[in-house]
Design a protein around this motif. Structure first.
Motif, PDB file in Angstrom:
ATOM      1  N   TYR A 211       0.809  -1.218   0.000  1.00 57.56           N
ATOM      2  CA  TYR A 211       0.000   0.000   0.000  1.00 57.56           C
ATOM      3  C   TYR A 211       0.845   1.273   0.000  1.00 57.56           C
ATOM      4  CZ  TYR A 211      -4.585  -2.197   0.534  1.00 57.56           C
ATOM      5  OH  TYR A 211      -5.740  -2.903   0.315  1.00 57.56           O
ATOM      6  N   GLU A 212       1.996   1.259   0.653  1.00 60.44           N
ATOM      7  CA  GLU A 212       2.791   2.491   0.742  1.00 60.44           C
ATOM      8  C   GLU A 212       3.684   2.715  -0.473  1.00 60.44           C
ATOM      9  OE1 GLU A 212       4.944   3.264   4.315  1.00 60.44           O
ATOM     10  OE2 GLU A 212       3.309   2.665   5.636  1.00 60.44           O
ATOM     11  N   ILE A 213       4.183   1.640  -1.090  1.00 63.61           N
ATOM     12  CA  ILE A 213       5.175   1.773  -2.155  1.00 63.61           C
ATOM     13  C   ILE A 213       4.615   1.416  -3.522  1.00 63.61           C
ATOM     14  CG2 ILE A 213       7.448   1.045  -2.982  1.00 63.61           C
ATOM     15  CD1 ILE A 213       7.561   2.657  -0.393  1.00 63.61           C
ATOM     16  N   SER A 678       5.362   4.486  16.138  1.00 65.45           N
ATOM     17  CA  SER A 678       5.201   3.160  16.739  1.00 65.45           C
ATOM     18  C   SER A 678       5.697   2.062  15.815  1.00 65.45           C
ATOM     19  CB  SER A 678       3.727   2.920  17.076  1.00 65.45           C
ATOM     20  OG  SER A 678       2.933   2.979  15.903  1.00 65.45           O
ATOM     21  N   LEU A 679       5.843   2.374  14.524  1.00 67.42           N
ATOM     22  CA  LEU A 679       6.368   1.417  13.550  1.00 67.42           C
ATOM     23  C   LEU A 679       7.612   2.001  12.889  1.00 67.42           C
ATOM     24  CD1 LEU A 679       3.128   0.183  11.703  1.00 67.42           C
ATOM     25  CD2 LEU A 679       4.413  -1.005  13.488  1.00 67.42           C
ATOM     26  N   PRO A 680       8.500   1.154  12.397  1.00 64.11           N
ATOM     27  CA  PRO A 680       9.666   1.671  11.669  1.00 64.11           C
ATOM     28  C   PRO A 680       9.208   2.459  10.445  1.00 64.11           C
ATOM     29  CG  PRO A 680       9.952  -0.660  12.179  1.00 64.11           C
ATOM     30  CD  PRO A 680       8.535  -0.329  12.501  1.00 64.11           C
ATOM     31  N   ARG A 681       9.783   3.633  10.255  1.00 60.41           N
ATOM     32  CA  ARG A 681       9.454   4.454   9.101  1.00 60.41           C
ATOM     33  C   ARG A 681      10.733   4.920   8.421  1.00 60.41           C
ATOM     34  NH1 ARG A 681       4.483   8.553   9.639  1.00 60.41           N
ATOM     35  NH2 ARG A 681       4.611   8.148   7.393  1.00 60.41           N
ATOM     36  N   PRO A 682      10.671   5.252   7.132  1.00 61.00           N
ATOM     37  CA  PRO A 682      11.849   5.790   6.462  1.00 61.00           C
ATOM     38  C   PRO A 682      12.330   7.061   7.149  1.00 61.00           C
ATOM     39  CG  PRO A 682      10.188   5.163   4.857  1.00 61.00           C
ATOM     40  CD  PRO A 682       9.544   5.070   6.204  1.00 61.00           C
ATOM     41  N   LEU A 683      13.609   7.344   7.001  1.00 57.04           N
ATOM     42  CA  LEU A 683      14.174   8.568   7.570  1.00 57.04           C
ATOM     43  C   LEU A 683      13.446   9.791   7.019  1.00 57.04           C
ATOM     44  CD1 LEU A 683      16.452   9.782   9.343  1.00 57.04           C
ATOM     45  CD2 LEU A 683      17.847   9.896   7.268  1.00 57.04           C
ATOM     46  N   PHE A 713       1.033   6.462   7.669  1.00 62.50           N
ATOM     47  CA  PHE A 713       1.564   5.180   7.224  1.00 62.50           C
ATOM     48  C   PHE A 713       0.418   4.180   7.209  1.00 62.50           C
ATOM     49  CE2 PHE A 713       2.208   5.236  11.840  1.00 62.50           C
ATOM     50  CZ  PHE A 713       1.625   4.036  12.233  1.00 62.50           C
ATOM     51  N   PHE A 714       0.626   3.052   6.517  1.00 63.80           N
ATOM     52  CA  PHE A 714      -0.431   2.051   6.421  1.00 63.80           C
ATOM     53  C   PHE A 714      -0.268   1.027   7.531  1.00 63.80           C
ATOM     54  CE2 PHE A 714      -2.547  -1.752   4.782  1.00 63.80           C
ATOM     55  CZ  PHE A 714      -3.778  -1.218   4.431  1.00 63.80           C
ATOM     56  N   ASP A 715      -1.285   0.907   8.365  1.00 60.18           N
ATOM     57  CA  ASP A 715      -1.291  -0.085   9.438  1.00 60.18           C
ATOM     58  C   ASP A 715      -1.941  -1.351   8.891  1.00 60.18           C
ATOM     59  OD1 ASP A 715      -1.990  -1.694  11.687  1.00 60.18           O
ATOM     60  OD2 ASP A 715      -1.838   0.066  12.979  1.00 60.18           O
ATOM     61  N   ALA A 716      -1.132  -2.371   8.644  1.00 65.30           N
ATOM     62  CA  ALA A 716      -1.643  -3.596   8.031  1.00 65.30           C
ATOM     63  C   ALA A 716      -2.610  -4.331   8.951  1.00 65.30           C
ATOM     64  CB  ALA A 716      -0.484  -4.506   7.644  1.00 65.30           C
ATOM     65  N   ASN A 717      -2.400  -4.246  10.261  1.00 67.26           N
ATOM     66  CA  ASN A 717      -3.289  -4.945  11.197  1.00 67.26           C
ATOM     67  C   ASN A 717      -4.688  -4.328  11.197  1.00 67.26           C
ATOM     68  OD1 ASN A 717      -1.323  -6.794  12.057  1.00 67.26           O
ATOM     69  ND2 ASN A 717      -0.484  -5.309  13.511  1.00 67.26           N
ATOM     70  N   ALA A 723      -2.190   8.352  10.939  1.00 67.27           N
ATOM     71  CA  ALA A 723      -1.284   9.478  11.192  1.00 67.27           C
ATOM     72  C   ALA A 723      -1.199   9.648  12.706  1.00 67.27           C
ATOM     73  CB  ALA A 723      -1.790  10.742  10.534  1.00 67.27           C
ATOM     74  N   GLU A 724      -0.060   9.299  13.265  1.00 60.39           N
ATOM     75  CA  GLU A 724       0.095   9.365  14.717  1.00 60.39           C
ATOM     76  C   GLU A 724       0.400  10.796  15.159  1.00 60.39           C
ATOM     77  OE1 GLU A 724       1.648   4.890  15.809  1.00 60.39           O
ATOM     78  OE2 GLU A 724       3.156   6.418  15.354  1.00 60.39           O
ATOM     79  N   LEU A 725      -0.228  11.209  16.235  1.00 56.81           N
ATOM     80  CA  LEU A 725       0.009  12.536  16.780  1.00 56.81           C
ATOM     81  C   LEU A 725       1.438  12.648  17.280  1.00 56.81           C
ATOM     82  CD1 LEU A 725      -3.300  12.987  18.815  1.00 56.81           C
ATOM     83  CD2 LEU A 725      -2.858  13.416  16.390  1.00 56.81           C
ATOM     84  N   GLY A 726       1.981  13.847  17.190  1.00 53.51           N
ATOM     85  CA  GLY A 726       3.328  14.039  17.707  1.00 53.51           C
ATOM     86  C   GLY A 726       4.178  14.910  16.811  1.00 53.51           C
TER      87      GLY A 726
END
Length: 748
Positions: A211-213, A678-683, A713-717, A723-726
């Motif tokens: 979904y992301e790429i 909460s998940l690994p993301r690209p730099l 990011f796409f949450d597969a679960n 979009a996480e706050l922060g």
């Protein structure tokens, strides 16, 4: 005579009474009625045989209409860069027409390298005019598969490694083509990222990477570009061929994206009647690629969606619900194309098309390196210019697979240089290396005689000797469109240049400090001589105006502004797909010669510059890189707010000044970094860009706006975008590795 008149009158009255007794007027012919009403009316008039006949090919590149109802047949054509020459009805051999040449546009890698959405629309509109003039209804392109490995032989047909860049560039292309009443057929949906084992590769990857790429460009094509048709890929996904894939076609394409167009199989991409019926395929092409020669009376009637489908209906094994849905979609395509009486007539190989092709070729050319301002070439300081390399004299519009063309003309690089220089300097040529002297694809012959039996040592010595007293040496090499280079159905054997070119370049650099390397390719190549060569220009397969475009950049008539649509790795192991060992497939599958070969995308979302950033690998040349003959100064970027709500947007501004002495264009790129996830993301990930032209000394404020989707990011679960706050950071720069400034902000 009276008897004949009476019979004619009786026949006419009988027909009239028959129509009146049905009490039906032909709504499907009434253009004032809504299309959906017209579809239902036409569908109600069709027989079962007529419906099934519309689902499959009737020749190499056409499918049946319904002559009884005045519904025209469909004619498809390759390809994404120009209109393919005509072949025989049932064979791949040339039809022998003399009026089926075309204008050859630059390859899509070049279009992507312009980073210019206006040029993308111009490209699509011009190509659509040529398709319409040639009476084509479906253009088999554009391609938007992601550049996963630099060995993919078909990368030159695609738009690079980044989903955002591909998405933004494909939408105007689609709109431009379809303005002409010609449908695009966006391909190859999905995950067609290699040509090796392309019919048997089963792609294994996580939903997040999907979904992301790999899907965003297709989604943009459907939802923003409103593409009228999509072509399925050859490969498998979840152990189902992509042309008959429940998850890709029914669940995502139609279910999630709301696609109302036609799914077309790639030629020979269908493998099962039952899966084709239920898993989303509408039109089947090329199942037997040798046409009627397979021995049946009509091979097309034996396609999976032909007589086998009819037999299943007649035996009661399947109903007609799916059939009617397929025909509805095909009729919808007809009312958008062949049944649209207002569509324009098109135009062919016009001066406007030549101008458009030249502009795209110029703006897509990328200046990779320019030490000591060797470029542009100064003719007032040059009496002798030496051109070296086979690609200076080799036609590139022929070959490469289905995108091969019969161009009405092609300006070769050497011709373009000689024309531009004229009598101002002496231009000489030496071969330097011999690559592929042939020039033929599918019956189209270049008629060039490039045979040269001299040894590589003799060729090298001749080039080096000629380079010693030249004021400038222009080496024009790279790849070509032969098998195992930039070519459909085969992948490259390695990252290095073929035909001993690396040695030729290295030796030329030793004897002349004004060596310019012009690399023609649709893929990244290794450059072991990069530190010894002062100037490097990346061009692509530039089409009919190739030579003029290259010359205009080399001599400074045009200021280069192209940026790389993919990274150039220094070596193959710097690419995630190769570092993690899953190309071209699972070793056990390859060794045991299984019917299908698993290829696991172990790098997941970390493709291209995302992988290089993650592993802290310095590329040969970065994604988004491209120099100019002028210079640009970036100010400090700012944002219109420090906090943005989930339902809002945020705008970033940066002052850009042309600090050089000539006009030029710069592409300002905005990347986003999620500082805590909460998940690994690209730099960082590209989320916006804008191309700006500035006169010498001129400055402008560039604004780039994003919303929550750029932070997600796409949450597969959860199977949804999150979009996480922060805290986030916006990075503005001229390439993925040349960041000029950063701005922090929060998502609340």
């Amino acid at each position: 005579m009276n008897k004949i008149l009476k019979l004619i009158t009786l026949f006419f009255l009988t027909g009239l009474l028959s129509v009146l007794s049905q009490n039906k007027s032909p709504i499907y012919l009434d253009a004032t009625k809504p299309i959906e009403e017209r579809i239902e009316d036409a569908l109600s008039r069709m027989t079962l045989d007529e419906k099934v006949a519309m689902l499959h090919a009737q020749s190499k590149f056409s499918s049946a209409g319904v002559p009884r109802l005045g519904i025209p047949e469909f004619w498809t054509t390759d390809g994404p860069h120009g209109i393919r020459p005509e072949v025989l009805w049932d064979k791949w051999e040339q039809a022998g027409w003399t009026n089926d040449s075309c204008f050859a546009f630059p390859a899509l890698t070049c279009l992507a390298a312009t980073w210019d959405t206006d040029l993308s629309f111009l490209y699509g509109h011009s190509l659509g005019e040529e398709a319409r003039y040639r009476k084509k209804d479906i253009l088999l392109g554009p391609g938007v598969n992601i550049y996963r490995t630099p060995l993919n032989g078909r990368n030159f047909e695609y738009m690079g490694e980044d989903p955002l860049l591909s998405s933004r560039m494909v939408v105007p292309y689609i709109k431009g083509v379809q303005q002409n009443g010609v449908a695009v057929c966006v391909k190859h949906y999905a995950l067609n990222n290699q040509e090796t084992n392309r019919h048997t590769t089963n792609v294994v990857l996580d939903d997040r990477a999907l979904y992301e790429i790999y899907l965003p460009a297709f989604k943009a094509a459907v939802q923003e570009g409103k593409a009228w048709s999509i072509m399925g890929a050859y490969n498998l996904y979840k152990n189902q061929h992509a042309c008959q894939n429940q998850y890709l076609l029914n669940d995502i394409l139609r279910g999630e994206w709301g696609f109302d167009g036609v799914v077309v199989s790639d030629w020979g991409g269908t493998h099962s009647t039952s899966q084709a019926i239920f898993n989303g395929l509408d039109m089947e092409f090329g199942t037997w690629t040798d046409g009627l020669a397979v021995g049946t009376s009509n091979a097309y009637n034996s396609y999976y969606l032909a007589k086998p489908y009819l037999d299943m209906i007649h035996s009661g094994k399947v109903g007609t619900k799916e059939l009617d849905e397929k025909v509805r979609r095909i009729l919808r395509l007809a009312f958008r194309t062949t049944m649209d009486k207002n569509r324009p007539f098109g135009s062919f190989d016009s001066p406007e098309h030549s101008s458009a092709g030249l502009k795209i070729a110029q703006d897509g050319t990328v200046l990779l390196k320019n030490t000591s301002n060797v470029l542009p070439i100064k003719l007032d300081k040059a009496s002798k210019i030496l051109v070296v390399g086979e690609n200076a004299i080799k036609m590139m519009t022929v070959g490469g697979g289905s995108s091969s063309l019969k161009a009405r003309y092609e300006i070769l690089p050497l011709e373009g240089i000689q024309s531009r220089v004229g009598a101002q300097a002496k231009v000489t040529y030496t071969r330097g290396y011999v690559g592929d002297p042939t020039g033929e694809y599918n019956g189209v012959v270049t008629k060039q005689d490039l045979k040269d039996d001299r040894s590589s040592e003799v060729l090298l010595a001749e080039a080096v000797d000629a380079a010693k007293d030249a004021d400038y040496v222009i080496f024009i090499g790279g790849l070509n469109k032969s098998d195992y280079q930039d070519c459909e159905n085969t992948d490259r054997a390695g990252l290095e240049l073929p035909y001993n070119q690396d040695k030729v370049i290295a030796e030329l650099a030793k004897v002349n400090n004004k060596l310019i390397v012009v690399n023609i390719s649709g893929n990244a190549v290794a450059m072991p001589w990069v530190n010894e060569v002062p100037a490097i220009v990346q061009t692509w397969y530039l089409g009919s105006e190739a030579g003029n475009a290259i010359a205009s950049v080399l001599f400074g008539d045009v200021n280069p502004s192209g940026k790389l649509p993919f990274s150039f790795p220094a070596k193959l192991t710097d690419v995630g797909a190769h570092k993690l060992g899953e190309y071209p497939g699972k070793k056990e599958d390859l060794a045991n010669k299984r019917d299908t070969v698993d290829v696991t995308y172990n790098e997941s979302i970390f493709v291209g510059y995302r992988w290089l950033d993650k592993e802290k690998i310095k590329p040969l040349f970065s994604f988004g890189h491209g120099l100019s003959y002028t210079t640009f100064q970036y100010g400090k970027p700012v944002s219109d707010k420090t906090e943005v709500r989930a339902d809002g947007h945020i705008t970033f501004s940066v002052n850009l000044k042309n600090t050089g002495d000539r006009e030029g264009a710069e592409i300002v790129q905005l990347y986003i970094s999620d500082l805590k996830s909460s998940l690994p993301r690209p730099l960082k990930e590209l989320k916006a860009f804008k191309k700006i032209s500035l006169k010498a000394g001129e400055e402008k404020t560039v604004e780039l706006t994003i919303d929550k989707s750029a932070l997600s990011f796409f949450d597969a679960n959860k199977h949804e975008w999150i979009a996480e706050l922060g805290d986030f950071e916006a990075l503005i720069g001229s390439s993925s590795s040349d960041i000029k400034g950063k701005v922090k902000f929060k998502l609340k």
